[in-house]
Design an enzyme around this catalytic site. Structure first.
Site, short mmCIF file in Angstrom:
data_model
loop_
_atom_site.label_atom_id
_atom_site.label_comp_id
_atom_site.label_asym_id
_atom_site.label_seq_id
_atom_site.Cartn_x
_atom_site.Cartn_y
_atom_site.Cartn_z
N GLU A 83 0.82 -1.21 0.00
CA GLU A 83 0.00 0.00 0.00
C GLU A 83 0.86 1.26 0.00
O GLU A 83 1.80 1.38 0.76
CB GLU A 83 -0.94 0.01 1.22
CG GLU A 83 -1.91 -1.16 1.26
CD GLU A 83 -2.92 -1.14 0.09
OE1 GLU A 83 -3.01 -0.12 -0.61
OE2 GLU A 83 -3.60 -2.17 -0.09
N ARG A 93 -18.27 -0.42 3.93
CA ARG A 93 -19.24 -1.10 3.04
C ARG A 93 -20.00 -2.18 3.80
O ARG A 93 -21.14 -2.50 3.49
CB ARG A 93 -18.45 -1.72 1.87
CG ARG A 93 -19.26 -2.41 0.81
CD ARG A 93 -18.35 -2.96 -0.30
NE ARG A 93 -17.23 -3.76 0.20
CZ ARG A 93 -17.31 -5.03 0.56
NH1 ARG A 93 -18.45 -5.69 0.49
NH2 ARG A 93 -16.24 -5.69 0.99
N CYS A 146 -8.64 -1.59 7.83
CA CYS A 146 -7.22 -1.62 7.45
C CYS A 146 -6.70 -0.22 7.16
O CYS A 146 -5.62 0.16 7.63
CB CYS A 146 -6.99 -2.51 6.23
SG CYS A 146 -7.10 -4.25 6.63
N HIS A 169 -1.57 -5.45 2.11
CA HIS A 169 -2.77 -6.28 2.04
C HIS A 169 -2.42 -7.62 1.41
O HIS A 169 -1.68 -7.67 0.41
CB HIS A 169 -3.84 -5.60 1.17
CG HIS A 169 -4.87 -4.86 1.95
ND1 HIS A 169 -5.09 -3.51 1.78
CD2 HIS A 169 -5.76 -5.27 2.90
CE1 HIS A 169 -6.08 -3.14 2.60
NE2 HIS A 169 -6.49 -4.17 3.28
N1 PCA Z 1 -9.00 -6.50 6.12
C1 PCA Z 1 -9.95 -5.44 6.28
C2 PCA Z 1 -9.96 -5.15 7.75
C3 PCA Z 1 -9.29 -6.30 8.42
C4 PCA Z 1 -8.65 -7.04 7.32
O1 PCA Z 1 -7.89 -8.00 7.45
C5 PCA Z 1 -9.66 -4.22 5.40
O2 PCA Z 1 -9.09 -4.38 4.33
O3 PCA Z 1 -10.00 -3.10 5.79
#
Ligand code: PCA
Length: 217
Positions: A83, A93, A146, A169
């Site tokens: 990111e 959402r 996140c 991610h």
């Molecule tokens: N993914 C979510 C929140 C917790 C996770 O593992 C996100 O992408 O916001």
């Protein structure tokens, strides 16, 4: 504890019963990379408690970490997503694990619109691709928990310029395939290898690679 690295992962959310981000963080807990000890902590997937858990993790170590890498699952991504930017907005959402679903609220009222990662995102992405792992630079960490943790982390690190931080991610695990159709999955040992390599690159270099990773859409 000498130089350590804090890695956070999330509890499962949104109907999944596992979250690769915690599986990977837990697998790396106690290992050493480039002489630094890795310490893993789990964060709750709730807007109300995630940042206080991050604070406890940050301040509960015997000495401040040298680097903080927060991990999360992106069920719709097919690659490890490094990111670039955290934005000061929450727009959920789906409800979080406490049933909260804030719409268009700031992470930090009055805070800057966004913060950049302090990790060499392009070097990490290129290093992973070279190692045969699916990877990409991502221009958005979304607007759910996140992104809240990523923004909250970088906001806290403004007062701690020596600590580097960022967010990655992860794609779903093979056992989550049915819940995330349309995404390519990545086995846990490959995900662990990817994050280990990302940390190795982040610990060895400060400056990023100069190579295009932009998108027009
Ligand atoms: N993914 C979510 C929140 C917790 C996770 O593992 C996100 O992408 O916001």
């Amino acid at each position: 504890m000498t130089d350590c690295v804090l890695i956070t992962g999330f509890e499962p959310f949104g109907g999944d019963d596992i979250n690769p981000s915690w599986q990977v963080a837990r697998a790396l807990d106690g290992r050493r990379i480039a002489g630094r000890r890795l310490v893993a902590r789990q964060l709750p997937c709730t807007f109300a408690a995630a940042l206080s858990a991050l604070d406890q993790a940050l301040h509960g170590l015997p000495s401040p970490p040298q680097l903080v890498l927060a991990l999360g699952l992106a069920g719709s991504r097919s690659a490890v997503s490094i990111e670039r930017i955290a934005i000061n907005v929450i727009d959920a959402r789906i409800p979080d694990n406490a049933g909260a679903q804030p719409i268009d609220e700031p992470v930090v009222p009055g805070g800057p619109a966004a913060y950049f990662s302090r990790l060499p995102i392009k070097a990490i992405s290129a290093g992973l691709l070279q190692a045969g792992l699916p990877a990409e630079v991502s221009q958005t960490a979304g607007t759910f928990v996140c992104n809240q943790v990523f923004y909250g982390l970088m906001h806290r690190l403004q007062a701690m310029p020596a600590i580097r931080g960022g967010f990655i991610h992860l794609p779903p695990l093979p056992e989550q395939a049915a819940r995330h159709p349309g995404s390519r999955t990545l086995a846990l040992d490959e995900q662990v290898r990817a994050i280990q390599l990302a940390l190795t690159i982040a610990l060895r270099r400060e400056a990023d690679l100069r190579q295009g990773a932009g998108a027009i859409d």
